[in-house]
Design a protein around this motif. Structure first.
Motif, PDB file in Angstrom:
ATOM      1  N   LYS A 295       0.744  -1.354  -0.034  1.00 12.58           N
ATOM      2  CA  LYS A 295      -0.160  -0.039  -0.192  1.00 12.58           C
ATOM      3  C   LYS A 295       0.784   1.171   0.077  1.00 12.58           C
ATOM      4  O   LYS A 295       0.347   2.427  -0.046  1.00 12.58           O
ATOM      5  CB  LYS A 295      -0.874  -0.056   1.230  1.00 12.58           C
ATOM      6  CG  LYS A 295      -1.982  -1.169   1.261  1.00 12.58           C
ATOM      7  CD  LYS A 295      -2.699  -0.927   2.598  1.00 12.58           C
ATOM      8  CE  LYS A 295      -4.018  -1.965   2.472  1.00 12.58           C
ATOM      9  NZ  LYS A 295      -4.969  -1.561   1.397  1.00 12.58           N
ATOM     10  N   GLN A 296       2.178   1.164   0.265  1.00 14.59           N
ATOM     11  CA  GLN A 296       2.833   2.326   0.345  1.00 14.59           C
ATOM     12  C   GLN A 296       2.987   3.518  -0.576  1.00 14.59           C
ATOM     13  O   GLN A 296       3.088   4.481  -0.236  1.00 14.59           O
ATOM     14  CB  GLN A 296       4.276   2.081   0.961  1.00 14.59           C
ATOM     15  CG  GLN A 296       5.280   1.569  -0.411  1.00 14.59           C
ATOM     16  CD  GLN A 296       6.752   1.167   0.305  1.00 14.59           C
ATOM     17  OE1 GLN A 296       6.937   1.010   1.426  1.00 14.59           O
ATOM     18  NE2 GLN A 296       7.347   0.610  -0.476  1.00 14.59           N
ATOM     19  N   SER A 297       2.644   3.245  -1.827  1.00 18.25           N
ATOM     20  CA  SER A 297       2.764   4.233  -2.767  1.00 18.25           C
ATOM     21  C   SER A 297       1.782   5.468  -2.817  1.00 18.25           C
ATOM     22  O   SER A 297       1.731   6.286  -3.125  1.00 18.25           O
ATOM     23  CB  SER A 297       2.879   3.579  -4.410  1.00 18.25           C
ATOM     24  OG  SER A 297       1.556   3.033  -4.555  1.00 18.25           O
ATOM     25  N   ALA A 298       0.518   5.098  -2.148  1.00 21.57           N
ATOM     26  CA  ALA A 298      -0.593   5.790  -1.868  1.00 21.57           C
ATOM     27  C   ALA A 298      -0.724   6.185  -0.285  1.00 21.57           C
ATOM     28  O   ALA A 298      -0.471   5.147   0.467  1.00 21.57           O
ATOM     29  CB  ALA A 298      -1.840   5.411  -2.723  1.00 21.57           C
TER      30      ALA A 298
ATOM     31  N   GLY B 185       2.126   7.924   1.719  1.00 18.72           N
ATOM     32  CA  GLY B 185       2.471   7.758   0.334  1.00 18.72           C
ATOM     33  C   GLY B 185       3.731   8.451  -0.251  1.00 18.72           C
ATOM     34  O   GLY B 185       4.656   8.654   0.396  1.00 18.72           O
ATOM     35  N   GLU B 186       3.765   8.230  -1.398  1.00 19.24           N
ATOM     36  CA  GLU B 186       4.987   8.597  -2.097  1.00 19.24           C
ATOM     37  C   GLU B 186       5.440  10.094  -1.888  1.00 19.24           C
ATOM     38  O   GLU B 186       4.676  10.990  -2.080  1.00 19.24           O
ATOM     39  CB  GLU B 186       5.106   8.438  -3.760  1.00 19.24           C
ATOM     40  CG  GLU B 186       6.394   8.379  -4.128  1.00 19.24           C
ATOM     41  CD  GLU B 186       6.165   8.183  -5.884  1.00 19.24           C
ATOM     42  OE1 GLU B 186       6.326   9.012  -6.646  1.00 19.24           O
ATOM     43  OE2 GLU B 186       6.095   6.971  -6.130  1.00 19.24           O
ATOM     44  N   GLN B 187       6.692  10.529  -1.473  1.00 15.30           N
ATOM     45  CA  GLN B 187       7.110  11.826  -1.153  1.00 15.30           C
ATOM     46  C   GLN B 187       8.272  12.022  -2.082  1.00 15.30           C
ATOM     47  O   GLN B 187       9.117  10.943  -2.660  1.00 15.30           O
ATOM     48  CB  GLN B 187       7.591  12.003   0.145  1.00 15.30           C
ATOM     49  CG  GLN B 187       6.504  11.935   1.242  1.00 15.30           C
ATOM     50  CD  GLN B 187       5.204  12.654   0.816  1.00 15.30           C
ATOM     51  OE1 GLN B 187       5.453  14.040   0.662  1.00 15.30           O
ATOM     52  NE2 GLN B 187       4.098  12.262   0.947  1.00 15.30           N
ATOM     53  N   PRO B 188       8.748  13.280  -2.486  1.00  8.95           N
ATOM     54  CA  PRO B 188       9.528  13.474  -3.542  1.00  8.95           C
ATOM     55  C   PRO B 188      11.111  13.156  -2.996  1.00  8.95           C
ATOM     56  O   PRO B 188      12.114  12.961  -3.978  1.00  8.95           O
ATOM     57  CB  PRO B 188       9.516  14.909  -4.023  1.00  8.95           C
ATOM     58  CG  PRO B 188       8.747  15.469  -2.855  1.00  8.95           C
ATOM     59  CD  PRO B 188       7.760  14.364  -2.191  1.00  8.95           C
TER      60      PRO B 188
ATOM     61  N   SER C  41      10.768   8.772  -1.157  1.00 15.75           N
ATOM     62  CA  SER C  41      10.198   8.011   0.224  1.00 15.75           C
ATOM     63  C   SER C  41       9.145   7.502   0.231  1.00 15.75           C
ATOM     64  O   SER C  41       8.235   8.407  -0.456  1.00 15.75           O
ATOM     65  CB  SER C  41      11.211   8.648   1.353  1.00 15.75           C
ATOM     66  OG  SER C  41      10.244  10.147   1.587  1.00 15.75           O
ATOM     67  N   TYR C  42       8.629   6.794   1.230  1.00 13.54           N
ATOM     68  CA  TYR C  42       7.227   6.458   1.288  1.00 13.54           C
ATOM     69  C   TYR C  42       7.245   6.435   3.041  1.00 13.54           C
ATOM     70  O   TYR C  42       7.066   5.219   3.812  1.00 13.54           O
ATOM     71  CB  TYR C  42       7.107   4.995   0.889  1.00 13.54           C
ATOM     72  CG  TYR C  42       7.320   5.030  -0.513  1.00 13.54           C
ATOM     73  CD1 TYR C  42       6.549   5.142  -1.644  1.00 13.54           C
ATOM     74  CD2 TYR C  42       8.529   4.515  -1.096  1.00 13.54           C
ATOM     75  CE1 TYR C  42       6.669   5.271  -2.792  1.00 13.54           C
ATOM     76  CE2 TYR C  42       8.767   4.578  -2.683  1.00 13.54           C
ATOM     77  CZ  TYR C  42       8.037   4.863  -3.484  1.00 13.54           C
ATOM     78  OH  TYR C  42       8.271   4.905  -4.640  1.00 13.54           O
ATOM     79  N   PRO C  43       7.044   7.568   3.644  1.00 16.52           N
ATOM     80  CA  PRO C  43       6.999   7.700   5.089  1.00 16.52           C
ATOM     81  C   PRO C  43       5.647   7.172   5.713  1.00 16.52           C
ATOM     82  O   PRO C  43       4.596   7.148   5.212  1.00 16.52           O
ATOM     83  CB  PRO C  43       7.152   9.162   5.343  1.00 16.52           C
ATOM     84  CG  PRO C  43       6.766   9.846   4.110  1.00 16.52           C
ATOM     85  CD  PRO C  43       7.099   8.812   3.086  1.00 16.52           C
TER      86      PRO C  43
END
Length: 143
Positions: free
Chosen positions: A62-65, A84-87, A125-127
Motif C-alpha cells: 500500500k505504500q505508494s499511496a 504515500g510517495e514523497q519526492p 520516500s514512502y513515510p
C-alpha cells in the motif's frame, strides 16, 4: 395577479427559512457528535524490525499511496498511517494524539517535511508510522 406574486414570495420565504433551520440544526449535531476523551492510550512506535511480517507485506503493498490501517495479533493493536510517495527523504511523522473515547480510538498524526539544513537526497520516500498499543476491539478514527 397580486395574490399569485404574494403567494410565491411567502413560499420562497418559507423555503429559505427551512434551509437555514436545517443548516443550523445540522451544525449543532456535528458538534455534539464529537466524543470526549476517556483516557490517553500508551503506545510504542514500532521499528521496521519489530513489525509483524504479515503487516510488513501489507504496508509494502500500500505504500505508494496514502493509507490508514489497523492490524492485531490478539495481544496488541497496531495502528498504521502512511503518507504515500514523497519526492525526497528526510520526512518524519509526529503522533499528536492517541486516546480512547466511549466508542472509538482516535489517532492523530502529522507529516513533517525535511528540515532546511537536512540533506533530503533525491530519491523518493514512502513515510509511514506504526504504533503498538493495547489490544482493544474498538474502531479507530484517523485524524
Amino acid at each position: 395577479m397580486k395574490r399569485v406574486i404574494n403567494g410565491k414570495i411567502i413560499l420562497l420565504g418559507m423555503l429559505l427559512l427551512w434551509v437555514f433551520v436545517v443548516r443550523f440544526l445540522t451544525g449543532c449535531a456535528l458538534k455534539q457528535g464529537q466524543e470526549e476523551k476517556v483516557r490517553d492510550l500508551e503506545f510504542t512506535v514500532v521499528g521496521d524490525g519489530e513489525v509483524p511480517q504479515e503487516l510488513k507485506d501489507i504496508i509494502v503493498e500500500k505504500q505508494s499511496a496514502p493509507f490508514k490501517l489497523t492490524y492485531s495479533d490478539d495481544q496488541n493493536l497496531y495502528i498504521v498511517t502512511g503518507y504515500g510517495e514523497q519526492p525526497t527523504g528526510g520526512y518524519s511523522i509526529s503522533v499528536n494524539q492517541l486516546f480512547l473515547t466511549e466508542n472509538s480510538i482516535v489517532f492523530d498524526t502529522e507529516l513533517l517535511g525535511p528540515g532546511k539544513e537536512e540533506e533530503a537526497g533525491t530519491e523518493k520516500s514512502y513515510p509511514y508510522i506504526v504504533v503498538q498499543t493495547e489490544f482493544l476491539e474498538t474502531p479507530v478514527v484517523f485524524q
